[in-house]
Design a protein around this motif. Structure first.
Motif, PDB file in Angstrom:
ATOM      1  N   LEU A 308       0.841  -1.206   0.000  1.00 46.75           N
ATOM      2  CA  LEU A 308       0.000   0.000   0.000  1.00 46.75           C
ATOM      3  C   LEU A 308       0.872   1.250   0.000  1.00 46.75           C
ATOM      4  N   VAL A 309       1.845   1.302   0.891  1.00 48.04           N
ATOM      5  CA  VAL A 309       2.715   2.476   0.976  1.00 48.04           C
ATOM      6  C   VAL A 309       3.563   2.599  -0.284  1.00 48.04           C
ATOM      7  N   GLN A 310       4.015   1.487  -0.799  1.00 49.20           N
ATOM      8  CA  GLN A 310       4.805   1.484  -2.031  1.00 49.20           C
ATOM      9  C   GLN A 310       4.013   2.108  -3.185  1.00 49.20           C
ATOM     10  N   ASN A 317       5.157  10.836  -5.403  1.00 47.26           N
ATOM     11  CA  ASN A 317       6.403  11.298  -6.032  1.00 47.26           C
ATOM     12  C   ASN A 317       6.136  11.933  -7.393  1.00 47.26           C
ATOM     13  N   ALA A 318       5.205  11.356  -8.126  1.00 43.34           N
ATOM     14  CA  ALA A 318       4.861  11.919  -9.434  1.00 43.34           C
ATOM     15  C   ALA A 318       4.223  13.292  -9.281  1.00 43.34           C
ATOM     16  N   LYS A 319       3.324  13.420  -8.306  1.00 47.12           N
ATOM     17  CA  LYS A 319       2.656  14.701  -8.085  1.00 47.12           C
ATOM     18  C   LYS A 319       3.643  15.772  -7.639  1.00 47.12           C
ATOM     19  N   LEU A 320       4.491  15.444  -6.678  1.00 45.81           N
ATOM     20  CA  LEU A 320       5.456  16.428  -6.183  1.00 45.81           C
ATOM     21  C   LEU A 320       6.508  16.749  -7.234  1.00 45.81           C
ATOM     22  N   GLY A 321       6.790  15.796  -8.092  1.00 44.01           N
ATOM     23  CA  GLY A 321       7.764  16.016  -9.149  1.00 44.01           C
ATOM     24  C   GLY A 321       7.338  17.053 -10.167  1.00 44.01           C
ATOM     25  N   GLU A 322       6.052  17.349 -10.213  1.00 40.85           N
ATOM     26  CA  GLU A 322       5.528  18.356 -11.132  1.00 40.85           C
ATOM     27  C   GLU A 322       5.669  19.777 -10.591  1.00 40.85           C
ATOM     28  N   LEU A 323       6.006  19.910  -9.311  1.00 38.26           N
ATOM     29  CA  LEU A 323       6.072  21.227  -8.681  1.00 38.26           C
ATOM     30  C   LEU A 323       7.461  21.836  -8.796  1.00 38.26           C
ATOM     31  N   LYS A 324       7.504  23.139  -8.917  1.00 43.19           N
ATOM     32  CA  LYS A 324       8.779  23.851  -9.035  1.00 43.19           C
ATOM     33  C   LYS A 324       9.552  23.786  -7.725  1.00 43.19           C
ATOM     34  N   SER A 329       8.312  15.621   1.915  1.00 43.84           N
ATOM     35  CA  SER A 329       7.253  14.639   2.157  1.00 43.84           C
ATOM     36  C   SER A 329       7.525  13.940   3.485  1.00 43.84           C
ATOM     37  N   ARG A 330       6.512  13.951   4.352  1.00 47.93           N
ATOM     38  CA  ARG A 330       6.644  13.316   5.672  1.00 47.93           C
ATOM     39  C   ARG A 330       5.319  12.652   6.034  1.00 47.93           C
ATOM     40  N   PRO A 331       5.041  11.488   5.461  1.00 45.54           N
ATOM     41  CA  PRO A 331       3.730  10.863   5.665  1.00 45.54           C
ATOM     42  C   PRO A 331       3.500  10.367   7.088  1.00 45.54           C
ATOM     43  N   TRP A 332       2.216  10.270   7.422  1.00 47.35           N
ATOM     44  CA  TRP A 332       1.780   9.625   8.657  1.00 47.35           C
ATOM     45  C   TRP A 332       1.626   8.128   8.391  1.00 47.35           C
ATOM     46  N   LEU A 333       2.247   7.313   9.257  1.00 43.13           N
ATOM     47  CA  LEU A 333       2.178   5.871   9.134  1.00 43.13           C
ATOM     48  C   LEU A 333       1.390   5.265  10.297  1.00 43.13           C
ATOM     49  N   ILE A 358       7.870   1.837   6.647  1.00 39.58           N
ATOM     50  CA  ILE A 358       9.068   2.689   6.578  1.00 39.58           C
ATOM     51  C   ILE A 358       9.961   2.263   5.423  1.00 39.58           C
ATOM     52  N   LYS A 359      10.122   0.960   5.252  1.00 36.76           N
ATOM     53  CA  LYS A 359      10.952   0.436   4.166  1.00 36.76           C
ATOM     54  C   LYS A 359      10.407   0.862   2.806  1.00 36.76           C
ATOM     55  N   ALA A 360       9.082   0.789   2.645  1.00 34.33           N
ATOM     56  CA  ALA A 360       8.473   1.192   1.372  1.00 34.33           C
ATOM     57  C   ALA A 360       8.728   2.664   1.085  1.00 34.33           C
ATOM     58  N   LEU A 361       8.653   3.494   2.112  1.00 35.33           N
ATOM     59  CA  LEU A 361       8.948   4.916   1.928  1.00 35.33           C
ATOM     60  C   LEU A 361      10.406   5.115   1.544  1.00 35.33           C
ATOM     61  N   ASN A 362      11.299   4.477   2.291  1.00 36.49           N
ATOM     62  CA  ASN A 362      12.728   4.656   2.025  1.00 36.49           C
ATOM     63  C   ASN A 362      13.099   4.249   0.608  1.00 36.49           C
ATOM     64  N   GLU A 363      12.519   3.165   0.144  1.00 39.89           N
ATOM     65  CA  GLU A 363      12.808   2.698  -1.212  1.00 39.89           C
ATOM     66  C   GLU A 363      12.310   3.684  -2.262  1.00 39.89           C
ATOM     67  N   ALA A 364      11.326   4.501  -1.883  1.00 35.71           N
ATOM     68  CA  ALA A 364      10.810   5.514  -2.798  1.00 35.71           C
ATOM     69  C   ALA A 364      11.512   6.854  -2.625  1.00 35.71           C
ATOM     70  N   GLY A 365      12.546   6.876  -1.789  1.00 33.89           N
ATOM     71  CA  GLY A 365      13.300   8.109  -1.581  1.00 33.89           C
ATOM     72  C   GLY A 365      12.683   9.044  -0.567  1.00 33.89           C
ATOM     73  N   ILE A 366      11.739   8.547   0.231  1.00 37.45           N
ATOM     74  CA  ILE A 366      11.078   9.357   1.262  1.00 37.45           C
ATOM     75  C   ILE A 366      11.626   8.916   2.610  1.00 37.45           C
ATOM     76  N   ASN A 367      12.381   9.788   3.268  1.00 37.74           N
ATOM     77  CA  ASN A 367      13.106   9.405   4.475  1.00 37.74           C
ATOM     78  C   ASN A 367      12.489   9.926   5.764  1.00 37.74           C
ATOM     79  N   GLU A 368      11.436  10.743   5.646  1.00 35.72           N
ATOM     80  CA  GLU A 368      10.796  11.267   6.843  1.00 35.72           C
ATOM     81  C   GLU A 368       9.429  10.608   7.032  1.00 35.72           C
ATOM     82  N   PHE A 369       8.997  10.501   8.298  1.00 37.71           N
ATOM     83  CA  PHE A 369       7.688   9.922   8.582  1.00 37.71           C
ATOM     84  C   PHE A 369       7.260  10.289   9.997  1.00 37.71           C
ATOM     85  N   LEU A 370       5.964  10.137  10.235  1.00 37.51           N
ATOM     86  CA  LEU A 370       5.383  10.299  11.560  1.00 37.51           C
ATOM     87  C   LEU A 370       4.553   9.066  11.865  1.00 37.51           C
TER      88      LEU A 370
END
Length: 388
Positions: A308-310, A317-324, A329-333, A358-370
């Motif tokens: 699910l997190v993956q 990532n696609a949505k944020l990649g469109e922004l200047k 990104s710091r999702p709630w888990l 957490i692993k799914a986030l890290n693999e996607a390049g997202i290192n922060e979480f709550l």
């Protein structure tokens, strides 16, 4: 936050004498100093931003009680390094008693959950725990009951959802200023980040927008359709609050429904993931597996936290990649067991399930979480920095 928690009888019991309490509003004064781009308020406390925020949710009761010391010990013994502490809670109460010289004192919404907030922040400074103030914005039964004209009215009474909760109206400037006052005080006390939650209209509002009575403020004359008016009001509040908080040197973050990232915008509640993200330093999507229906081709998401997190991370990532200038990104888990889903639809969440997210986030390049647990009881033995 999506997950309900048990409130004490004191928290739920609102004074019967609503009308006698002063609940007026003044526009926030723009003093010469605070408007200066060179000035940044100094609380007297120093916090450095961690390598990556890895935090937990903390209620006012926990922050002001013995649980706080347990949570500090958790920080000492793990890679966790941040606390999101309720300052204005899900009912509209402050979790501490403002001093008489505080602009918030007159509202009489302070509760004695945290007796020594400055002392708590000093402990966090010493322990290098990053402090985040959670401010619940538009879900506010206290303000709605006292000032129905700032809420949504049905048949002469303040409208409430199925859980008995009332919301205030995101179209109203007075509501914006009231919540910004709370955020500014949190910044002055020493919090380094203000996290706004419930930055939205009530769920399912698209089904009620023509039956409830409510003001539209400056949006009355807007040529936008009803959905876009709501999106504008929510986005404009976030931009307004961030601007007002600049002189206080704090980061601004917003909690947002996970599914908002998968849609152009959530039509009823007014959340547009991209537009909100453009106006914050940090975006915190609530991506608890238990809160998704069949999504991403996953029939029972709570049973597959990693997948699910993956899948969610790909979309975000696609949505944020469109922004200047994308925010952090710091999702709630999820660190709780959603037994309410019924047998066969949920897992007992523990070390493996938390680490999988957490692993799914890290693999996607997202290192922060709550981590969210309503009772603030977090799973022991978790590796919060799993190797990819």
């Amino acid at each position: 936050m999506m997950t309900p928690f048990e409130a004490s009888a004191e928290t739920k019991a609102f004074s019967k004498d609503f009308t006698s309490k002063e609940f007026g509003f003044n526009s926030i004064e723009e003093t010469l100093i605070s408007s200066s781009k060179l000035f940044v308020y100094d609380s007297g406390l120093t916090f450095n931003y961690p390598d990556a925020v890895r935090g937990v949710y903390v209620t006012g009761h926990s922050a002001g009680g013995s649980r706080f010391n347990q949570l500090v010990e958790l920080m000492d013994n793990t890679e966790l390094n941040a606390m999101v502490i309720d300052i204005k809670d899900d009912f509209g109460n402050l979790t501490y008693k403002p001093k008489e010289d505080s602009p918030l004192f007159k509202y009489e919404i302070g509760k004695p959950y945290i007796k020594d907030l400055r002392g708590i922040l000093e402990v966090m400074e010493k322990k290098e725990i990053y402090p985040i103030a959670r401010v619940v914005v538009f879900k506010d039964t206290e303000l709605a009951e006292r000032k129905p004209e700032l809420s949504f009215v049905e048949n002469g009474s303040v409208w409430k959802n199925g859980r008995g909760e009332a919301f205030v109206n995101p179209f109203m400037q007075e509501v914006w200023d009231y919540n910004v006052e709370v955020a500014i005080e949190a910044a002055k006390m020493g919090f380094k980040e203000v996290q706004f939650d419930y930055v939205r209209f009530p769920e399912g509002f698209e089904k009620r927008d023509t039956t409830l009575a409510y003001g539209k403020g400056k949006y009355e004359a807007s040529e936008l359709d009803s959905t876009q008016r709501r999106v504008s009001a929510v986005t404009d509040f976030v931009a307004y609050a961030r601007e007002k908080l600049k002189p206080y040197g704090v980061q601004v973050s917003v909690d947002i429904f996970g599914y908002s990232a998968t849609l152009p915008e959530a039509p009823g509640i007014g959340q547009n993931f991209s537009k909100i993200s453009e106006n914050v330093d940090v975006i915190s999507s609530m991506i608890y597996p238990s809160h998704w229906t069949s999504y991403f081709g996953i029939a029972k998401p709570d049973l597959e936290p990693y997948r699910l997190v993956q899948e969610y991370a790909k979309v975000e990532n696609a949505k944020l990649g469109e922004l200047k200038n994308p925010p952090v990104s710091r999702p709630w888990l999820q660190d709780f067991t959603a037994s309410y889903l019924g047998k066969g639809n949920y897992l007992v969440y523990g070390k493996a399930e938390v680490e999988a997210q957490i692993k799914a986030l890290n693999e996607a390049g997202i290192n922060e979480f709550l981590l969210w647990n309503a009772g603030n009881k977090y799973t022991p033995g978790v590796d919060y920095t799993p190797v990819n």
